[in-house]
Design a protein around this motif. Structure first.
Motif, PDB file in Angstrom:
ATOM      1  N   MET A   1       0.848  -1.174   0.000  1.00 20.38           N
ATOM      2  CA  MET A   1       0.000   0.000   0.000  1.00 20.38           C
ATOM      3  C   MET A   1       0.892   1.236   0.000  1.00 20.38           C
ATOM      4  N   SER A   2       0.499   2.245  -0.755  1.00 16.16           N
ATOM      5  CA  SER A   2       1.274   3.477  -0.778  1.00 16.16           C
ATOM      6  C   SER A   2       0.978   4.317   0.462  1.00 16.16           C
ATOM      7  N   VAL A   3       1.869   5.230   0.749  1.00 13.69           N
ATOM      8  CA  VAL A   3       1.719   6.105   1.907  1.00 13.69           C
ATOM      9  C   VAL A   3       0.602   7.107   1.643  1.00 13.69           C
ATOM     10  N   PHE A   4      -0.201   7.375   2.669  1.00 13.56           N
ATOM     11  CA  PHE A   4      -1.280   8.357   2.533  1.00 13.56           C
ATOM     12  C   PHE A   4      -1.333   9.268   3.742  1.00 13.56           C
ATOM     13  N   SER A   5      -2.077  10.352   3.613  1.00 15.66           N
ATOM     14  CA  SER A   5      -2.288  11.280   4.725  1.00 15.66           C
ATOM     15  C   SER A   5      -3.728  11.152   5.187  1.00 15.66           C
ATOM     16  N   ALA A   6      -3.944  11.421   6.489  1.00 18.36           N
ATOM     17  CA  ALA A   6      -5.288  11.263   7.044  1.00 18.36           C
ATOM     18  C   ALA A   6      -5.593  12.368   8.050  1.00 18.36           C
ATOM     19  N   LEU A   7      -6.854  12.650   8.184  1.00 16.39           N
ATOM     20  CA  LEU A   7      -7.395  13.458   9.264  1.00 16.39           C
ATOM     21  C   LEU A   7      -8.091  12.463  10.169  1.00 16.39           C
ATOM     22  N   LEU A   8      -7.703  12.404  11.421  1.00 13.86           N
ATOM     23  CA  LEU A   8      -8.214  11.412  12.362  1.00 13.86           C
ATOM     24  C   LEU A   8      -9.111  12.101  13.380  1.00 13.86           C
ATOM     25  N   ILE A   9     -10.337  11.602  13.529  1.00 17.67           N
ATOM     26  CA  ILE A   9     -11.312  12.169  14.458  1.00 17.67           C
ATOM     27  C   ILE A   9     -11.766  11.078  15.411  1.00 17.67           C
ATOM     28  N   GLY A  10     -11.727  11.358  16.720  1.00 16.69           N
ATOM     29  CA  GLY A  10     -12.219  10.397  17.689  1.00 16.69           C
ATOM     30  C   GLY A  10     -11.815  10.744  19.100  1.00 16.69           C
ATOM     31  N   ASN A  11     -12.378  10.007  20.054  1.00 11.83           N
ATOM     32  CA  ASN A  11     -12.212  10.349  21.460  1.00 11.83           C
ATOM     33  C   ASN A  11     -11.893   9.178  22.375  1.00 11.83           C
ATOM     34  N   GLU A  12     -11.607   8.028  21.815  1.00 10.57           N
ATOM     35  CA  GLU A  12     -11.410   6.831  22.634  1.00 10.57           C
ATOM     36  C   GLU A  12     -10.028   6.236  22.392  1.00 10.57           C
ATOM     37  N   THR A  13      -9.631   5.288  23.238  1.00 14.86           N
ATOM     38  CA  THR A  13      -8.318   4.673  23.095  1.00 14.86           C
ATOM     39  C   THR A  13      -8.170   3.954  21.752  1.00 14.86           C
ATOM     40  N   LEU A  14      -9.255   3.487  21.179  1.00 19.70           N
ATOM     41  CA  LEU A  14      -9.190   2.865  19.856  1.00 19.70           C
ATOM     42  C   LEU A  14      -8.704   3.863  18.808  1.00 19.70           C
ATOM     43  N   THR A  15      -9.079   5.128  18.969  1.00 16.91           N
ATOM     44  CA  THR A  15      -8.625   6.169  18.039  1.00 16.91           C
ATOM     45  C   THR A  15      -7.109   6.278  18.081  1.00 16.91           C
ATOM     46  N   ARG A  16      -6.556   6.308  19.293  1.00 11.95           N
ATOM     47  CA  ARG A  16      -5.102   6.391  19.432  1.00 11.95           C
ATOM     48  C   ARG A  16      -4.431   5.150  18.855  1.00 11.95           C
ATOM     49  N   ALA A  17      -4.985   3.979  19.120  1.00  9.08           N
ATOM     50  CA  ALA A  17      -4.397   2.744  18.586  1.00  9.08           C
ATOM     51  C   ALA A  17      -4.352   2.778  17.060  1.00  9.08           C
ATOM     52  N   CYS A  18      -5.409   3.261  16.438  1.00 10.34           N
ATOM     53  CA  CYS A  18      -5.421   3.372  14.978  1.00 10.34           C
ATOM     54  C   CYS A  18      -4.377   4.385  14.504  1.00 10.34           C
ATOM     55  N   GLY A  19      -4.265   5.498  15.227  1.00 10.38           N
ATOM     56  CA  GLY A  19      -3.249   6.488  14.892  1.00 10.38           C
ATOM     57  C   GLY A  19      -1.853   5.917  14.995  1.00 10.38           C
ATOM     58  N   GLU A  20      -1.607   5.141  16.034  1.00  8.90           N
ATOM     59  CA  GLU A  20      -0.295   4.507  16.201  1.00  8.90           C
ATOM     60  C   GLU A  20       0.007   3.572  15.040  1.00  8.90           C
ATOM     61  N   ARG A  21      -0.985   2.776  14.617  1.00  8.38           N
ATOM     62  CA  ARG A  21      -0.777   1.864  13.483  1.00  8.38           C
ATOM     63  C   ARG A  21      -0.469   2.638  12.209  1.00  8.38           C
ATOM     64  N   LEU A  22      -1.177   3.737  12.006  1.00  9.68           N
ATOM     65  CA  LEU A  22      -0.915   4.555  10.814  1.00  9.68           C
ATOM     66  C   LEU A  22       0.527   5.046  10.801  1.00  9.68           C
ATOM     67  N   LEU A  23       0.961   5.623  11.916  1.00  6.96           N
ATOM     68  CA  LEU A  23       2.317   6.155  11.989  1.00  6.96           C
ATOM     69  C   LEU A  23       3.362   5.058  11.849  1.00  6.96           C
ATOM     70  N   GLU A  24       3.135   3.903  12.462  1.00  9.69           N
ATOM     71  CA  GLU A  24       4.072   2.783  12.361  1.00  9.69           C
ATOM     72  C   GLU A  24       4.262   2.341  10.917  1.00  9.69           C
ATOM     73  N   ARG A  25       3.227   2.489  10.116  1.00  7.72           N
ATOM     74  CA  ARG A  25       3.279   2.060   8.717  1.00  7.72           C
ATOM     75  C   ARG A  25       3.739   3.169   7.779  1.00  7.72           C
ATOM     76  N   GLY A  26       4.144   4.304   8.364  1.00  6.77           N
ATOM     77  CA  GLY A  26       4.705   5.383   7.564  1.00  6.77           C
ATOM     78  C   GLY A  26       3.705   6.379   7.016  1.00  6.77           C
ATOM     79  N   HIS A  27       2.441   6.253   7.403  1.00  4.14           N
ATOM     80  CA  HIS A  27       1.439   7.198   6.932  1.00  4.14           C
ATOM     81  C   HIS A  27       1.526   8.479   7.752  1.00  4.14           C
ATOM     82  N   ARG A  28       0.888   9.535   7.268  1.00  3.55           N
ATOM     83  CA  ARG A  28       0.948  10.838   7.922  1.00  3.55           C
ATOM     84  C   ARG A  28      -0.429  11.214   8.446  1.00  3.55           C
TER      85      ARG A  28
END
Length: 76
Positions: A1-28
């Protein structure tokens, strides 16, 4: 998958976990929108722009260009 950028909206620990996965995979994460103080600190600690969910937030991020808008565990 190519690198992509995202706007992340949320208020729970699942939001942070998804953000961490994005960053680990090189996404912005261009911005993080939340009213959760712990998530705000997490994002700011990684140099990610943070906006609160108070009225007018959409106008403040209107100029941000991203590939994906991800609303994760956003119950508001």
């Amino acid at each position: 998958m190519s690198v992509f950028s995202a706007l992340l909206i949320g208020n729970e620990t699942l939001t942070r976990a998804c953000g961490e996965r994005l960053l680990e995979r090189g996404h912005r994460i261009a911005a993080f929108v939340t009213h959760n103080a712990d998530l705000r600190l997490w994002a700011e600690g990684r140099g990610i722009r943070v906006e609160g969910l108070e009225p007018g937030w959409a106008g403040r991020i209107g100029g941000i260009r991203v590939d994906w808008l991800l609303s994760v565990a956003n119950l508001t």
